[in-house]
Design an enzyme around this catalytic site. Structure first.
Site, PDB file in Angstrom:
ATOM      1  N   HIS A   1     -64.845  93.065 -41.125  1.00  0.00           N
ATOM      2  CA  HIS A   1     -65.248  93.695 -42.391  1.00  0.00           C
ATOM      3  C   HIS A   1     -65.870  95.042 -42.030  1.00  0.00           C
ATOM      4  O   HIS A   1     -66.903  95.072 -41.353  1.00  0.00           O
ATOM      5  CB  HIS A   1     -66.278  92.835 -43.119  1.00  0.00           C
TER       6      HIS A   1
ATOM      7  N   HIS B   1     -59.970  90.231 -37.174  1.00  0.00           N
ATOM      8  CA  HIS B   1     -60.688  89.890 -38.430  1.00  0.00           C
ATOM      9  C   HIS B   1     -62.012  90.639 -38.457  1.00  0.00           C
ATOM     10  O   HIS B   1     -62.962  90.252 -37.773  1.00  0.00           O
ATOM     11  CB  HIS B   1     -60.940  88.381 -38.492  1.00  0.00           C
TER      12      HIS B   1
ATOM     13  N   ASP C   1     -65.088  88.638 -37.228  1.00  0.00           N
ATOM     14  CA  ASP C   1     -65.702  88.428 -38.548  1.00  0.00           C
ATOM     15  C   ASP C   1     -67.039  89.172 -38.649  1.00  0.00           C
ATOM     16  O   ASP C   1     -67.954  88.735 -39.347  1.00  0.00           O
ATOM     17  CB  ASP C   1     -65.883  86.944 -38.877  1.00  0.00           C
TER      18      ASP C   1
ATOM     19  N   HIS D   1     -59.269  81.688 -45.396  1.00  0.00           N
ATOM     20  CA  HIS D   1     -60.682  81.278 -45.303  1.00  0.00           C
ATOM     21  C   HIS D   1     -60.671  79.782 -45.600  1.00  0.00           C
ATOM     22  O   HIS D   1     -60.547  79.374 -46.752  1.00  0.00           O
ATOM     23  CB  HIS D   1     -61.560  82.050 -46.288  1.00  0.00           C
TER      24      HIS D   1
ATOM     25  N   HIS E   1     -61.595  82.349 -38.451  1.00  0.00           N
ATOM     26  CA  HIS E   1     -62.945  81.985 -37.994  1.00  0.00           C
ATOM     27  C   HIS E   1     -63.193  80.467 -38.015  1.00  0.00           C
ATOM     28  O   HIS E   1     -64.076  79.976 -38.708  1.00  0.00           O
ATOM     29  CB  HIS E   1     -64.042  82.712 -38.774  1.00  0.00           C
TER      30      HIS E   1
ATOM     31  N   LYS F   1     -54.907  88.000 -47.412  1.00  0.00           N
ATOM     32  CA  LYS F   1     -56.060  87.121 -47.191  1.00  0.00           C
ATOM     33  C   LYS F   1     -56.250  86.185 -48.377  1.00  0.00           C
ATOM     34  O   LYS F   1     -56.307  86.616 -49.529  1.00  0.00           O
ATOM     35  CB  LYS F   1     -57.321  87.970 -46.998  1.00  0.00           C
TER      36      LYS F   1
HETATM   37  O1  DOR Z   1     -70.201  85.281 -43.348  1.00  0.00           O
HETATM   38  C1  DOR Z   1     -69.272  85.814 -43.951  1.00  0.00           C
HETATM   39  N1  DOR Z   1     -69.377  87.078 -44.402  1.00  0.00           N
HETATM   40  N2  DOR Z   1     -68.170  85.109 -44.180  1.00  0.00           N
HETATM   41  C2  DOR Z   1     -67.191  85.583 -44.954  1.00  0.00           C
HETATM   42  O2  DOR Z   1     -66.226  84.890 -45.156  1.00  0.00           O
HETATM   43  C3  DOR Z   1     -67.322  86.902 -45.619  1.00  0.00           C
HETATM   44  C4  DOR Z   1     -68.238  87.773 -44.896  1.00  0.00           C
HETATM   45  C5  DOR Z   1     -68.648  89.000 -45.694  1.00  0.00           C
HETATM   46  O3  DOR Z   1     -67.771  89.682 -46.233  1.00  0.00           O
HETATM   47  O4  DOR Z   1     -69.839  89.296 -45.755  1.00  0.00           O
HETATM   48 ZN    ZN Z   2     -64.543  87.486 -42.765  1.00  0.00          ZN
END
Ligand code: DOR
Ligand code: ZN
Length: 357
Positions: free
Chosen positions: A23, A21, A261, A150, A188, A113
């Protein structure tokens, strides 16, 4: 929790781990953050919450091409070129079941997702009522495509610290009753309720756990003032929840695996009157996990959590090759400037006890 660090262990070598997981964003930010993930991990599940979100197979494949191009420009760094991005689609009320078949046929899209609309960063296009998605979920169940959840309700009347626990009862249990064969990852997890649910539930369920939820409780956000770099969603919880996550991650239970995450935002948007949610941990992810497992006296459980349990759930082989970390003190950089901005890593300026070689 008692610190059980065994100082006689000076180094640890494990099969190359995966991040289930992460980004990595797009554009200049992607170029900057991707080498951090690729340096440590063999593969990563790439979150689709771009602006606009990645809702079609064509968009996911185009995003994958941009990631591969960013990797090629970093190819001189050892190991970076071997990294594989595992793409995902962003579930919306309007997705068609045909999209699932296209995604499956691509061989490059590994999951879908589910963001409840409004739950977090770039979730406005998310799901307003999961029942609307049942034809899509049935197609996923049929082709064995996992749903990544989520797990927070968005009802503003529910206290933010209770949103995950309420989600289990209001959304997760009905979903899994109606789709018993659907593979689900509770992403998470942050509470003892979620750890218990995943441990005890029937069927094909797993959970990812971040390094920051293993290392910190909610006091960290307010220590000496408001500290936005410790603000993420789901938000850090009480110490009893952190301890339950440590027990789950170090239990050897195959249902729990690594998902950082890591969620970079520009410093201006984190140090802001309405700070964005997300902790940047890709820089030192494995070192943070090593710290958490070491404190629990469970370094011997890190490899299964980081390198074995995830591929097993996703029906993929384990990585070949290894990584090694050594017990060594170093200081996390306070800022990571790049051409288009600055990222502040979690724990910037603090000392670390493990170093990836
Ligand atoms: O803290 C987070 N940031 N939780 C999420 O679910 C998304 C993520 C983000 O994309 O910045
Ligand atoms: Zn995330």
């Amino acid at each position: 929790m008692q610190n059980c660090t065994d100082n006689t262990i000076q180094s640890i070598t494990i099969i190359r781990p995966d991040d289930w997981h992460v980004h990595v964003r797009d554009g200049a930010m992607l170029q900057h953050v991707l080498p951090h993930t690729a340096r440590q991990f063999g593969r990563a599940i790439i979150m689709p919450n771009l602006k606009p979100p990645v809702t079609t197979t064509a968009q996911a494949l185009a995003y994958r091409e941009r990631i591969v191009a960013a990797l090629l420009s970093a190819i001189d760094k050892d190991g970076v070129s071997k990294f594989q991005p595992l793409m995902t689609l962003y579930l919306t009320d309007n997705m068609s079941p045909d999209e699932i078949h296209r995604a499956k046929e691509s061989g490059l899209i590994h999951a879908v997702k589910f963001y409840p609309a409004g739950a977090t960063t770039n979730s406005d296009a998310g799901v307003t009522a999961l029942r609307r998605c049942y034809p899509v979920l049935e197609a996923m169940q049929e082709v064995g495509m996992p749903l990544l959840v989520h797990g927070e309700v968005t009802d503003p009347a529910i206290d933010i610290f209770d949103r995950e626990a309420v989600f289990i009862e209001k959304v997760m249990q009905p979903l899994r009753r109606d789709m018993p064969e659907l593979k689900v990852v509770f992403e998470h997890i942050t509470t003892k309720d979620a750890a218990q649910y995943v441990t005890e539930a029937d069927g094909r369920i797993a959970a990812t756990i971040t390094a920051h939820h293993l290392l910190y409780n909610r006091n960290e956000i307010f220590k000496g003032g408001m500290r936005p770099h410790y603000y993420c969603l789901p938000v850090l919880k009480r110490e009893e929840h952190r301890q339950a996550l440590i027990v789950a991650a170090t239990s050897g239970n195959e249902r729990f695996f690594l998902g950082t995450d890591s969620a970079p935002h520009d410093k201006n948007l984190k140090e802001h009157a309405c700070a964005c949610a997300g902790c940047y941990t890709a820089l030192h992810a494995m070192e943070l996990y090593a710290e958490a497992f070491d404190q629990a006296g469970a370094l011997d459980k890190l490899e299964a959590f980081a390198s074995f349990n995830g591929p097993k759930f996703y029906d993929l082989p384990r990585n070949v090759g290894t990584i090694t970390m050594r017990r060594e003190n170093w200081i996390v950089p306070v800022e990571l400037p790049f051409n288009a901005g600055v990222i502040v890593p979690l724990n910037g300026g603090a000392g670390m006890n493990w170093k990836l070689l």
